[in-house]
Design a protein around this motif. Structure first.
Motif, short mmCIF file in Angstrom:
data_model
loop_
_atom_site.label_atom_id
_atom_site.label_comp_id
_atom_site.label_asym_id
_atom_site.label_seq_id
_atom_site.Cartn_x
_atom_site.Cartn_y
_atom_site.Cartn_z
N GLU A 35 0.83 -1.21 0.00
CA GLU A 35 0.00 0.00 0.00
C GLU A 35 0.86 1.26 0.00
OE1 GLU A 35 -3.98 -1.16 2.43
OE2 GLU A 35 -2.10 -1.45 3.51
N LEU A 36 1.98 1.20 0.73
CA LEU A 36 2.89 2.34 0.74
C LEU A 36 3.48 2.59 -0.65
CD1 LEU A 36 5.06 2.27 4.01
CD2 LEU A 36 3.49 4.06 3.24
N ARG A 37 3.75 1.51 -1.39
CA ARG A 37 4.33 1.64 -2.72
C ARG A 37 3.44 2.50 -3.63
NH1 ARG A 37 8.06 -1.12 -5.60
NH2 ARG A 37 8.24 -2.69 -3.96
N ILE A 38 2.14 2.31 -3.51
CA ILE A 38 1.20 3.10 -4.32
C ILE A 38 1.34 4.58 -4.01
CG2 ILE A 38 -1.24 3.53 -4.79
CD1 ILE A 38 -1.75 0.56 -4.28
N LEU A 39 1.44 4.91 -2.71
CA LEU A 39 1.55 6.31 -2.31
C LEU A 39 2.90 6.90 -2.74
CD1 LEU A 39 0.02 6.17 1.30
CD2 LEU A 39 -1.08 6.88 -0.83
N VAL A 40 3.96 6.10 -2.63
CA VAL A 40 5.28 6.58 -3.04
C VAL A 40 5.33 6.83 -4.54
CG1 VAL A 40 7.71 5.92 -3.28
CG2 VAL A 40 6.54 5.56 -1.10
N GLU A 41 4.79 5.90 -5.31
CA GLU A 41 4.78 6.08 -6.77
C GLU A 41 3.95 7.28 -7.16
OE1 GLU A 41 3.46 2.37 -8.34
OE2 GLU A 41 5.43 1.39 -8.10
N ASN A 42 2.83 7.49 -6.48
CA ASN A 42 2.01 8.68 -6.74
C ASN A 42 2.80 9.95 -6.44
OD1 ASN A 42 -0.18 7.19 -7.58
ND2 ASN A 42 -1.22 7.25 -5.61
N GLY A 43 3.58 9.92 -5.34
CA GLY A 43 4.36 11.10 -4.96
C GLY A 43 5.44 11.40 -5.98
N LEU A 44 6.15 10.36 -6.45
CA LEU A 44 7.19 10.56 -7.47
C LEU A 44 6.59 11.04 -8.78
CD1 LEU A 44 9.43 7.42 -6.80
CD2 LEU A 44 9.95 9.80 -6.22
N ASN A 45 5.45 10.48 -9.16
CA ASN A 45 4.79 10.92 -10.40
C ASN A 45 4.33 12.37 -10.29
OD1 ASN A 45 5.09 8.48 -11.77
ND2 ASN A 45 3.17 7.65 -10.99
N HIS A 46 4.00 12.78 -9.07
CA HIS A 46 3.57 14.17 -8.87
C HIS A 46 4.73 15.12 -9.16
CE1 HIS A 46 0.84 17.22 -7.54
NE2 HIS A 46 1.64 17.62 -6.56
N TYR A 47 5.92 14.78 -8.71
CA TYR A 47 7.10 15.61 -9.04
C TYR A 47 7.42 15.53 -10.53
CZ TYR A 47 8.23 16.62 -4.18
OH TYR A 47 8.20 17.10 -2.89
N ASN A 48 7.20 14.38 -11.15
CA ASN A 48 7.41 14.27 -12.60
C ASN A 48 6.47 15.20 -13.36
OD1 ASN A 48 9.37 12.33 -12.17
ND2 ASN A 48 7.99 10.60 -12.50
N ASN A 49 5.24 15.32 -12.85
CA ASN A 49 4.29 16.26 -13.46
C ASN A 49 4.79 17.69 -13.36
OD1 ASN A 49 2.48 14.23 -14.17
ND2 ASN A 49 1.29 14.42 -12.29
N LEU A 50 5.41 18.02 -12.24
CA LEU A 50 5.96 19.37 -12.08
C LEU A 50 7.06 19.62 -13.11
CD1 LEU A 50 6.31 22.06 -10.61
CD2 LEU A 50 7.82 20.90 -8.98
N PHE A 51 7.94 18.65 -13.32
CA PHE A 51 9.01 18.82 -14.29
C PHE A 51 8.45 18.97 -15.70
CE2 PHE A 51 11.39 16.06 -11.06
CZ PHE A 51 11.80 17.19 -10.35
N ARG A 52 7.38 18.26 -16.00
CA ARG A 52 6.73 18.41 -17.31
C ARG A 52 6.15 19.81 -17.46
NH1 ARG A 52 1.87 18.92 -18.36
NH2 ARG A 52 1.19 18.18 -16.30
N MET A 53 5.47 20.30 -16.42
CA MET A 53 4.90 21.65 -16.46
C MET A 53 5.99 22.69 -16.67
SD MET A 53 2.38 20.99 -13.21
CE MET A 53 2.59 22.68 -12.65
N LYS A 54 7.11 22.52 -16.00
CA LYS A 54 8.20 23.49 -16.11
C LYS A 54 8.83 23.46 -17.49
CE LYS A 54 11.14 23.76 -12.75
NZ LYS A 54 12.13 23.27 -11.79
N ALA A 55 8.90 22.28 -18.11
CA ALA A 55 9.44 22.19 -19.47
C ALA A 55 8.57 22.99 -20.44
CB ALA A 55 9.53 20.73 -19.91
N ASP A 56 7.25 22.91 -20.27
CA ASP A 56 6.34 23.70 -21.11
C ASP A 56 6.51 25.19 -20.84
OD1 ASP A 56 5.35 21.37 -22.20
OD2 ASP A 56 3.64 21.24 -20.84
N ALA A 57 6.66 25.56 -19.57
CA ALA A 57 6.83 26.96 -19.22
C ALA A 57 8.15 27.51 -19.77
CB ALA A 57 6.77 27.15 -17.71
N ALA A 58 9.20 26.67 -19.77
CA ALA A 58 10.50 27.10 -20.28
C ALA A 58 10.42 27.41 -21.76
CB ALA A 58 11.55 26.03 -20.01
#
Length: 299
Positions: free
Chosen positions: A118-141
């Motif tokens: 169950e923790l793995r699901i939360l950790v993967e969600n957390g890492l994917n959330h930061y990946n989404n931020l990097f994607r957003m920043k690439a578009d902003a750049a």
């Protein structure tokens, strides 16, 4: 005896785990639906922002005064609104809100001592959330790399620690080390090696940025003295295009550092690390608010 064994099989731990996994899948499905609705809302907002840009452009041509351009990072010297940057600011605001929710879920999960699966699901969600931020920043750049590097989308204290449009991976590893104890000897060695490799990559990117600044300064100075003509300015424009690449490389380093750290740690340590990381950024934002609201002596 057969009836007793059948009851045991129906209530074995595996059944409970399957129910929890089914509940997690249902929660993930609802999360996808919420994200889909959010994307539709974002697209609608993009259209509204584009319409606003047209109205502001029309007002500018009519001689309307739009105010000081520095009042908003979305407004340039021409008085026009950059819809991509405005959309990024709104999307980043939603990202911060979602991070608060994820941190709260992580804290409750660690206190409840749930299973590693169950923790793995939360950790993967957390890492994917930061990946989404990097994607957003690439578009902003792509829309305005100078805006992204300036850090205007972050709070004042966060900007104080900013490095090429975000956090410095090696510094965050040092912050998290004390929160991840106890580490095995092998884990400690791996984290130290990760920190060292991150510092080396950071130094290389910093040297690249410094070299770019030096080259640009020389190109502009040559034009000022009338040595190179506008050909030097054309070279400067080409050099500036490399700036977006530096931002993307820095974010790639941040992404890889988070991914490698999660692989070094146990699942429970990785969850604690994500919790500590979220709390760290939350406190930086809180400190910014306190600093802005501090009492000032009358002048």
């Amino acid at each position: 005896m057969e009836t007793y064994r059948s009851d045991q099989e129906e209530h074995k731990p595996g059944d409970k785990l399957q129910r929890r996994l089914a509940q997690n899948r249902e929660a993930a499905r609802k999360s996808r639906l919420r994200k889909k609705a959010y994307v539709q809302q974002l697209e609608s907002s993009r259209l509204k922002l584009a319409q606003l840009e047209q109205e502001l452009e029309k007002a500018r041509h009519q001689g309307a005064y739009l105010g000081n351009a520095s009042n908003s990072s979305r407004v340039g010297f021409s008085g026009t609104v950059n819809p991509e940057i405005a959309a990024f600011e709104m999307e980043y605001g939603h990202w911060v809100e979602e991070q608060h929710k994820q941190i709260s879920e992580l804290r409750k999960a660690l206190q409840a001592h749930i299973t590693d699966i169950e923790l793995r699901i939360l950790v993967e969600n957390g890492l994917n959330h930061y990946n989404n931020l990097f994607r957003m920043k690439a578009d902003a750049a792509k829309a305005d790399v100078f805006y992204l590097i300036s850090g205007k989308w972050r709070t004042s204290v966060e900007r104080f620690f900013q490095w090429i449009g975000g956090f410095r991976p090696s510094e965050l590893l040092n912050v998290l080390m004390s929160q991840l104890e106890p580490l095995t000897d092998q884990q400690h060695t791996n984290v130290c090696n990760l920190c060292q490799s991150s510092q080396q990559a950071e130094d290389a990117l910093t040297q690249g940025i410094d070299k770019l600044q030096q080259t640009l300064s020389q190109s502009i100075a040559a034009d000022v003295m009338g040595v190179g003509g506008y050909g030097q300015m054309a070279d400067a424009m080409e050099n500036l295009e490399a700036l977006e690449g530096f931002v993307n490389q820095a974010d790639h380093l941040r992404q890889q550092t988070l991914q490698h750290l999660s692989q070094i740690l146990t699942m429970r340590q990785a969850a604690r690390g994500l919790l500590a990381l979220g709390e760290y950024f939350h406190r930086l934002r809180a400190l910014s608010s306190l600093w802005a609201a501090r009492p000032r002596e009358p002048t």
